[in-house]
Design a protein around this motif. Sequence first.
Motif, PDB file in Angstrom:
ATOM      1  N   TYR A 334       0.829  -1.200   0.000  1.00 36.42           N
ATOM      2  CA  TYR A 334       0.000   0.000   0.000  1.00 36.42           C
ATOM      3  C   TYR A 334       0.868   1.256   0.000  1.00 36.42           C
ATOM      4  CZ  TYR A 334      -3.634  -3.257   1.604  1.00 36.42           C
ATOM      5  OH  TYR A 334      -4.510  -4.313   1.724  1.00 36.42           O
ATOM      6  N   GLU A 335       0.453   2.216  -0.801  1.00 38.32           N
ATOM      7  CA  GLU A 335       1.054   3.558  -0.767  1.00 38.32           C
ATOM      8  C   GLU A 335      -0.015   4.522  -0.285  1.00 38.32           C
ATOM      9  OE1 GLU A 335       4.042   5.510  -1.826  1.00 38.32           O
ATOM     10  OE2 GLU A 335       4.748   3.608  -1.025  1.00 38.32           O
ATOM     11  N   PHE A 336       0.380   5.498   0.528  1.00 34.31           N
ATOM     12  CA  PHE A 336      -0.567   6.454   1.100  1.00 34.31           C
ATOM     13  C   PHE A 336      -0.336   7.834   0.505  1.00 34.31           C
ATOM     14  CE2 PHE A 336       0.409   3.460   4.734  1.00 34.31           C
ATOM     15  CZ  PHE A 336      -0.670   2.638   4.476  1.00 34.31           C
ATOM     16  N   LYS A 337      -1.387   8.442  -0.014  1.00 34.34           N
ATOM     17  CA  LYS A 337      -1.287   9.761  -0.632  1.00 34.34           C
ATOM     18  C   LYS A 337      -2.416  10.660  -0.118  1.00 34.34           C
ATOM     19  CE  LYS A 337       2.193   8.547  -3.184  1.00 34.34           C
ATOM     20  NZ  LYS A 337       3.542   9.016  -2.823  1.00 34.34           N
ATOM     21  N   TRP A 338      -2.048  11.800   0.438  1.00 38.85           N
ATOM     22  CA  TRP A 338      -3.056  12.774   0.855  1.00 38.85           C
ATOM     23  C   TRP A 338      -3.754  13.334  -0.377  1.00 38.85           C
ATOM     24  CZ3 TRP A 338      -6.061  14.025   4.562  1.00 38.85           C
ATOM     25  CH2 TRP A 338      -6.596  15.321   4.699  1.00 38.85           C
ATOM     26  N   ASN A 339      -2.972  13.655  -1.397  1.00 37.56           N
ATOM     27  CA  ASN A 339      -3.525  14.077  -2.691  1.00 37.56           C
ATOM     28  C   ASN A 339      -2.986  13.137  -3.765  1.00 37.56           C
ATOM     29  OD1 ASN A 339      -5.059  16.459  -1.974  1.00 37.56           O
ATOM     30  ND2 ASN A 339      -3.087  17.417  -1.503  1.00 37.56           N
ATOM     31  N   LYS A 340      -3.833  12.263  -4.240  1.00 35.86           N
ATOM     32  CA  LYS A 340      -3.418  11.248  -5.210  1.00 35.86           C
ATOM     33  C   LYS A 340      -3.236  11.856  -6.595  1.00 35.86           C
ATOM     34  CE  LYS A 340      -4.953   6.836  -7.159  1.00 35.86           C
ATOM     35  NZ  LYS A 340      -6.073   5.869  -7.210  1.00 35.86           N
ATOM     36  N   ILE A 361      -3.801   4.323  -1.359  1.00 34.47           N
ATOM     37  CA  ILE A 361      -4.856   4.714  -0.425  1.00 34.47           C
ATOM     38  C   ILE A 361      -4.855   6.236  -0.285  1.00 34.47           C
ATOM     39  CG2 ILE A 361      -5.741   4.507   1.936  1.00 34.47           C
ATOM     40  CD1 ILE A 361      -5.861   1.887   0.365  1.00 34.47           C
ATOM     41  N   ASP A 362      -6.018   6.846  -0.571  1.00 29.30           N
ATOM     42  CA  ASP A 362      -6.139   8.298  -0.458  1.00 29.30           C
ATOM     43  C   ASP A 362      -7.431   8.647   0.283  1.00 29.30           C
ATOM     44  OD1 ASP A 362      -8.149   7.812  -2.255  1.00 29.30           O
ATOM     45  OD2 ASP A 362      -7.261   8.937  -3.915  1.00 29.30           O
ATOM     46  N   LYS A 363      -7.805   9.924   0.244  1.00 27.45           N
ATOM     47  CA  LYS A 363      -8.982  10.363   0.996  1.00 27.45           C
ATOM     48  C   LYS A 363     -10.282   9.756   0.465  1.00 27.45           C
ATOM     49  CE  LYS A 363      -7.539  14.616   0.417  1.00 27.45           C
ATOM     50  NZ  LYS A 363      -7.478  16.087   0.345  1.00 27.45           N
ATOM     51  N   VAL A 364     -10.275   9.299  -0.789  1.00 32.27           N
ATOM     52  CA  VAL A 364     -11.500   8.759  -1.385  1.00 32.27           C
ATOM     53  C   VAL A 364     -11.758   7.328  -0.918  1.00 32.27           C
ATOM     54  CG1 VAL A 364     -12.632   8.127  -3.563  1.00 32.27           C
ATOM     55  CG2 VAL A 364     -11.296  10.258  -3.408  1.00 32.27           C
ATOM     56  N   ASN A 365     -10.715   6.508  -0.872  1.00 34.85           N
ATOM     57  CA  ASN A 365     -10.925   5.072  -0.621  1.00 34.85           C
ATOM     58  C   ASN A 365     -10.376   4.592   0.727  1.00 34.85           C
ATOM     59  OD1 ASN A 365      -8.186   5.138  -1.016  1.00 34.85           O
ATOM     60  ND2 ASN A 365      -8.129   3.598  -2.654  1.00 34.85           N
ATOM     61  N   PHE A 366     -10.030   5.515   1.640  1.00 34.97           N
ATOM     62  CA  PHE A 366      -9.313   5.096   2.858  1.00 34.97           C
ATOM     63  C   PHE A 366     -10.144   4.177   3.756  1.00 34.97           C
ATOM     64  CE2 PHE A 366     -11.651   8.659   4.658  1.00 34.97           C
ATOM     65  CZ  PHE A 366     -11.847   8.314   5.985  1.00 34.97           C
ATOM     66  N   ARG A 367     -11.492   4.238   3.660  1.00 31.32           N
ATOM     67  CA  ARG A 367     -12.313   3.411   4.547  1.00 31.32           C
ATOM     68  C   ARG A 367     -12.078   1.921   4.325  1.00 31.32           C
ATOM     69  NH1 ARG A 367     -14.883   7.962   3.954  1.00 31.32           N
ATOM     70  NH2 ARG A 367     -16.002   8.861   5.737  1.00 31.32           N
ATOM     71  N   GLU A 368     -11.792   1.558   3.081  1.00 35.24           N
ATOM     72  CA  GLU A 368     -11.561   0.127   2.831  1.00 35.24           C
ATOM     73  C   GLU A 368     -10.256  -0.356   3.445  1.00 35.24           C
ATOM     74  OE1 GLU A 368      -9.831  -0.384  -1.583  1.00 35.24           O
ATOM     75  OE2 GLU A 368     -11.630   0.869  -1.521  1.00 35.24           O
ATOM     76  N   PHE A 369      -9.379   0.569   3.806  1.00 36.35           N
ATOM     77  CA  PHE A 369      -8.117   0.205   4.460  1.00 36.35           C
ATOM     78  C   PHE A 369      -8.253   0.222   5.979  1.00 36.35           C
ATOM     79  CE2 PHE A 369      -3.894   1.276   6.202  1.00 36.35           C
ATOM     80  CZ  PHE A 369      -3.147   0.221   5.686  1.00 36.35           C
ATOM     81  N   VAL A 370      -9.007   1.174   6.518  1.00 33.96           N
ATOM     82  CA  VAL A 370      -9.073   1.325   7.984  1.00 33.96           C
ATOM     83  C   VAL A 370     -10.212   0.520   8.613  1.00 33.96           C
ATOM     84  CG1 VAL A 370      -7.978   3.596   7.935  1.00 33.96           C
ATOM     85  CG2 VAL A 370     -10.476   3.453   7.938  1.00 33.96           C
ATOM     86  N   ILE A 371     -11.004  -0.160   7.788  1.00 32.43           N
ATOM     87  CA  ILE A 371     -12.039  -1.070   8.316  1.00 32.43           C
ATOM     88  C   ILE A 371     -11.874  -2.408   7.615  1.00 32.43           C
ATOM     89  CG2 ILE A 371     -14.495  -1.492   8.620  1.00 32.43           C
ATOM     90  CD1 ILE A 371     -14.963   1.534   8.496  1.00 32.43           C
ATOM     91  N   ILE A 372     -11.449  -3.416   8.362  1.00 27.48           N
ATOM     92  CA  ILE A 372     -11.300  -4.769   7.821  1.00 27.48           C
ATOM     93  C   ILE A 372     -12.637  -5.483   7.934  1.00 27.48           C
ATOM     94  CG2 ILE A 372     -10.167  -7.006   8.085  1.00 27.48           C
ATOM     95  CD1 ILE A 372      -7.709  -5.554   9.172  1.00 27.48           C
ATOM     96  N   LYS A 373     -13.170  -5.894   6.811  1.00 24.73           N
ATOM     97  CA  LYS A 373     -14.469  -6.580   6.810  1.00 24.73           C
ATOM     98  C   LYS A 373     -14.305  -8.054   7.159  1.00 24.73           C
ATOM     99  CE  LYS A 373     -16.869  -2.993   5.534  1.00 24.73           C
ATOM    100  NZ  LYS A 373     -17.750  -2.323   6.514  1.00 24.73           N
TER     101      LYS A 373
END
Length: 373
Positions: A334-340, A361-373
């Motif tokens: 995973y790479e993290f970008k505040w502004n992708k 992972i950016d501000k648009v899709n971060f929920r899929e990273f911080v919540i493991i289903k």
Amino acid sequence: MYSRFLSDRIKNRIDSGKAIVVMGPRQVGKTTLIESILETRDYLLLDGDDPKTRTLLTEPNTEQIRTILGKYKFVFIDEAQKIEGIGLTMKIITDRFKDVQLFMNGSSFFDLSSKINEPLTGRKWEYQLFPISWEEYENHHGYLFAEQNLENRLLYGFYPDVLNNAGDEISILRNLVNSYLYKDILSYAEIRKPEVLEKLVQALALQVGSEVNYSELAQIVNVDKNTISKYIDILQKGYIVFKLNSFSRNVRNEIKTNKKVYFYDNGIRNMVLGNFNPMELRTDKGAIWENFLISERIKQIEYKQSLAHTYFWRTKQQQEVDFVEENGGKIFGYEFKWNKKKNQKLPKTFTQTYNAKSKIIDKVNFREFVIIK
């Protein structure tokens, strides 16, 4: 009150014949969690902060324990690390009083674990509670409110007191840092030089997202490498920071021994630096974003009992992957970008060598990273 993910997991362990132990930093809601689980039950509270309770529970025999417990079937020992010999007392309760469900919590990992690990081997369920997670926050407030408050959470973090006192976050964080981070850890770990700890924590806060070099830190703080290693270990056990090791298997030029250090809570990190400027004015927004994402992922891995191992990856040619997860024989980068930016990808050296799946992972899709289903 925020509903905690661990609540249902702990309820399922009641009457299992083992003590239930909740550990974690001060002020994250350990006592509140256990009391909410016990609120419909008649239970005995034994407070480790109370001198009389400490005296009663220090090396009592079986008959004395029987008298203390009376007819209670649920017993909660709060701040258990403050009671001498508590591990042996708990062992007697779990072994001799089979109809009693014992709960306990503690804020000091290094103090409590040394007292209970050996006596309670095979006799306890142990859980770690952290500051409120993004999932718990969003479940409580709803998607829209959480989205609107993302920047506040990046700056002020997730300690319950911080969340419950909007507008007074800085005062609460100052008290937390001054009382818990410095006073408690200094006293528990018997650190003789508080100024060294303070300088080290500030240096680590400035280096979030970068590799930490113990020799460099030793020069900055003006102590030897062994002292740096010892103090970072203490900060880990005090639930202030955690480490990521470097991922290395096949590539000759991979960095193999370095580490990165992150804070469990952004608010604590920013308080250490005394900087709560808005995100658009900050030069460290990338570090803030990375610390938030990785700390949230660590909470999820612990809470959801994932078997994932976590790392970062870098080569001597400066190719880098912010976060690597190995789970079930599969590798994810995973790479993290505040502004992708468009067409950003992880290094081919990494994805092809390890047949790794990758994601930005950016501000648009971060929920899929911080919540493991």
